[in-house]
Design a protein around this motif. Structure first.
Motif, PDB file in Angstrom:
ATOM      1  N   TYR A 224       0.826  -1.223   0.000  1.00 61.61           N
ATOM      2  CA  TYR A 224       0.000   0.000   0.000  1.00 61.61           C
ATOM      3  C   TYR A 224       0.858   1.270   0.000  1.00 61.61           C
ATOM      4  O   TYR A 224       0.358   2.359   0.241  1.00 61.61           O
ATOM      5  CB  TYR A 224      -0.966   0.042   1.188  1.00 61.61           C
ATOM      6  N   GLY A 225       2.154   1.132  -0.243  1.00 54.59           N
ATOM      7  CA  GLY A 225       3.056   2.283  -0.188  1.00 54.59           C
ATOM      8  C   GLY A 225       3.379   2.708   1.231  1.00 54.59           C
ATOM      9  O   GLY A 225       3.859   3.829   1.446  1.00 54.59           O
ATOM     10  N   CYS A 226       3.144   1.840   2.192  1.00 55.45           N
ATOM     11  CA  CYS A 226       3.287   2.203   3.609  1.00 55.45           C
ATOM     12  C   CYS A 226       4.696   2.694   3.944  1.00 55.45           C
ATOM     13  O   CYS A 226       5.679   1.973   3.725  1.00 55.45           O
ATOM     14  CB  CYS A 226       2.930   1.006   4.488  1.00 55.45           C
ATOM     15  N   SER A 227       4.774   3.883   4.504  1.00 59.08           N
ATOM     16  CA  SER A 227       6.059   4.431   4.948  1.00 59.08           C
ATOM     17  C   SER A 227       6.158   4.461   6.476  1.00 59.08           C
ATOM     18  O   SER A 227       7.103   5.005   7.026  1.00 59.08           O
ATOM     19  CB  SER A 227       6.249   5.851   4.397  1.00 59.08           C
ATOM     20  N   VAL A 255       2.358   7.278   3.761  1.00 55.76           N
ATOM     21  CA  VAL A 255       2.333   6.591   2.464  1.00 55.76           C
ATOM     22  C   VAL A 255       3.323   7.286   1.532  1.00 55.76           C
ATOM     23  O   VAL A 255       3.234   8.499   1.306  1.00 55.76           O
ATOM     24  CB  VAL A 255       0.917   6.606   1.840  1.00 55.76           C
ATOM     25  N   TYR A 256       4.267   6.518   0.990  1.00 60.35           N
ATOM     26  CA  TYR A 256       5.249   7.093   0.063  1.00 60.35           C
ATOM     27  C   TYR A 256       4.560   7.601  -1.199  1.00 60.35           C
ATOM     28  O   TYR A 256       3.540   7.056  -1.631  1.00 60.35           O
ATOM     29  CB  TYR A 256       6.289   6.048  -0.319  1.00 60.35           C
ATOM     30  N   ASP A 260       5.091   5.933  -9.819  1.00 65.45           N
ATOM     31  CA  ASP A 260       5.097   4.820 -10.776  1.00 65.45           C
ATOM     32  C   ASP A 260       4.253   3.638 -10.312  1.00 65.45           C
ATOM     33  O   ASP A 260       4.373   2.534 -10.853  1.00 65.45           O
ATOM     34  CB  ASP A 260       6.530   4.363 -11.018  1.00 65.45           C
ATOM     35  N   ARG A 261       3.386   3.843  -9.317  1.00 64.38           N
ATOM     36  CA  ARG A 261       2.538   2.753  -8.842  1.00 64.38           C
ATOM     37  C   ARG A 261       1.154   3.294  -8.496  1.00 64.38           C
ATOM     38  O   ARG A 261       0.995   4.484  -8.215  1.00 64.38           O
ATOM     39  CB  ARG A 261       3.174   2.061  -7.633  1.00 64.38           C
ATOM     40  N   ASP A 262       0.151   2.394  -8.506  1.00 66.35           N
ATOM     41  CA  ASP A 262      -1.237   2.812  -8.261  1.00 66.35           C
ATOM     42  C   ASP A 262      -1.841   2.208  -6.999  1.00 66.35           C
ATOM     43  O   ASP A 262      -3.023   2.416  -6.716  1.00 66.35           O
ATOM     44  CB  ASP A 262      -2.125   2.429  -9.456  1.00 66.35           C
ATOM     45  N   ASP A 263      -1.052   1.484  -6.233  1.00 68.97           N
ATOM     46  CA  ASP A 263      -1.577   0.879  -5.007  1.00 68.97           C
ATOM     47  C   ASP A 263      -1.392   1.786  -3.793  1.00 68.97           C
ATOM     48  O   ASP A 263      -1.631   1.376  -2.659  1.00 68.97           O
ATOM     49  CB  ASP A 263      -0.905  -0.475  -4.745  1.00 68.97           C
ATOM     50  N   ASN A 264      -0.966   3.022  -4.032  1.00 68.84           N
ATOM     51  CA  ASN A 264      -0.687   3.964  -2.934  1.00 68.84           C
ATOM     52  C   ASN A 264      -1.608   5.182  -2.974  1.00 68.84           C
ATOM     53  O   ASN A 264      -1.233   6.278  -2.554  1.00 68.84           O
ATOM     54  CB  ASN A 264       0.777   4.407  -2.971  1.00 68.84           C
ATOM     55  N   ASN A 265      -2.825   4.990  -3.496  1.00 66.21           N
ATOM     56  CA  ASN A 265      -3.764   6.107  -3.630  1.00 66.21           C
ATOM     57  C   ASN A 265      -4.794   6.162  -2.502  1.00 66.21           C
ATOM     58  O   ASN A 265      -5.752   6.934  -2.566  1.00 66.21           O
ATOM     59  CB  ASN A 265      -4.490   6.027  -4.972  1.00 66.21           C
TER      60      ASN A 265
END
Length: 433
Positions: A224-227, A255-256, A260-265
């Motif tokens: 999920y782009g978890c930061s 969230v980073y 270039d990705r769509d799972d972090n929206n």
């Protein structure tokens, strides 16, 4: 005669009418048979009513004065702003303690306790991590704050500032810090092994942070782009509304950005039982990891906002609107409106559904944004453009908020001005000074 005293007399007079009607006595004395006895009793009743009316009016008058005095005292106790400067790292979160007349601030690796004139009363220094957003719980008189000990560029920056060893790759940990502010009474307090600074391990965000996922044949780090974690707030049970008696701690992911990705929206919010967290709390020794923390959150919610830069920086529940507000560093994806501020109502019932652009995830609990603010026609995302809030959001009731305005001077020292704002709800200008 004051307006308060006059209104009290009217109330007393109305009570007299009610007394006559409900007691079964005549509203006027009878002058037929037995008139002397009736007249005698009626005179006593009239005297008693006059005494009651005067006493009731006086009591209401002095109560009115007391209420006005308390309102005036409250107004006096809240300054337009609280300024703290001269800090090495920038402010991350703020919280108000109205009972003690204090404000709490996080400057990344330093926790500060000030009076409402900005005088530093006490501090916890050399916190070897990113102490982020915070919330104060007046019931147990403790501050709850996110604490990240990370192996990324943020962790490296903290290590450089404090001149300590940076976190090794794969050793990132995430905690909720529980700070007993009443025990904090001196500047320069050491957080390690100290009962006033305890932590609870957050296992769920660590799992997502350390995970690798596959999207269309390409591998990405951080599910999920978890930061990590940042925004925290205390609020009633989502879906039960403001009448719910029990409160919960809500923790938001960082969230980073990742263009270039769509799972972090999505913004991701975890729900924990506030009453149970204290049982897990342990003192901390940096460089080691204690495993004391809930295995799973009670709930995990996803909110579609479009991508942001490091996710929810500050999160705050406002009882005046019944909304939880999310302040972010706005995103950079051109397909989204990239608002700075979002909100959702706790009255809504979450729904379960598939996440857009997240092929590796099943159906998840989701929350809709509030029907407020600006609306992007292409995505349906709603929110506000507002410069401040990402470094501190603190609603204090009645539509009033303290909001952090961070700055850096010519000597690269950081400051926070916690300024008093009033919520307007206006799509273009959500807050006024």
């Amino acid at each position: 005669m004051s307006a308060t005293y006059e209104s009290s007399l009217v109330i007393g007079s109305k009570y007299n009418d009610f007394f006559r009607q409900t007691s079964g006595l005549p509203t006027k004395p009878s002058w037929r048979s037995g008139e002397n006895a009736v007249s005698w009793w009626w005179k006593i009743i009239r005297i008693m009513k006059r005494i009651f009316t005067t006493a009731f009016a006086a009591l209401s008058f002095f109560c009115g004065l007391n209420i006005m005095a308390q309102s005036k005292a409250t107004a006096v106790s809240l300054p337009d702003s609280v300024f703290v400067g001269g800090q090495k790292q920038h402010v991350q979160g703020i919280a108000l303690d109205r009972e003690k007349g204090c404000m709490y601030m996080s400057f990344t690796s330093r926790f500060i306790k000030t009076d409402l004139k900005g005088n530093i009363l006490a501090s916890i220094d050399r916190i070897q991590g990113h102490l982020g957003a915070m919330t104060f719980n007046p019931k147990d008189r403790k501050v709850y704050a996110s604490l990240e000990c990370k192996d990324d560029e943020i962790g490296a920056g903290v290590a450089k500032t404090l001149n300590v060893t940076k976190i090794a790759k794969g050793s990132s940990t995430f905690y909720i810090a529980i700070i007993d502010v009443d025990k904090l009474d001196k500047v320069g307090t050491d957080p390690e092994g100290n009962d006033m600074f305890k932590t609870v391990l957050m296992k769920e965000p660590a799992n997502d942070y350390n995970a690798k996922v596959n999207i269309d044949g390409k591998e990405f780090e951080h599910r999920y782009g978890c930061s990590g974690i940042d925004g925290v707030t205390i609020a009633p049970n989502i879906g039960k509304g403001q009448k719910a008696n029990k409160s919960f701690l809500y923790v938001a992911y960082g969230v980073y950005s990742g263009l270039d990705r769509d799972d972090n929206n999505y913004q991701v919010i975890l729900k924990y039982d506030l009453d149970n967290l204290a049982a897990f709390a342990q003192t901390i020794k940096f460089g080691t990891i204690h495993e004391s923390g809930p295995k799973k959150p009670l709930e995990k919610y996803f909110i579609y906002t479009g991508n942001t830069n490091y996710g929810v920086q500050n999160m705050a529940y406002d009882s005046f609107t019944g909304n939880i507000f999310l302040a972010v560093y706005k995103g950079k994806k051109p397909s989204y409106p990239n608002y700075d501020l979002f909100a959702f109502s706790i009255r809504q019932k979450p729904f379960k559904g598939k996440l857009q652009g997240v092929p590796y995830s099943g159906r998840q609990e989701q929350i809709r944004l509030a029907e407020a603010g600006l609306k992007d026609a292409a995505t349906g995302v709603r929110g506000w453009h507002f410069k401040w809030g990402s470094t501190g959001l603190c609603p204090i009731g009645g539509g009033l908020w303290y909001i952090s305005e961070n700055a850096q001077n010519v000597n690269k020292l950081q400051s926070c001005t916690a300024r008093l704002y009033r919520w307007t709800g206006n799509p273009e200008h959500p807050f006024n000074k």
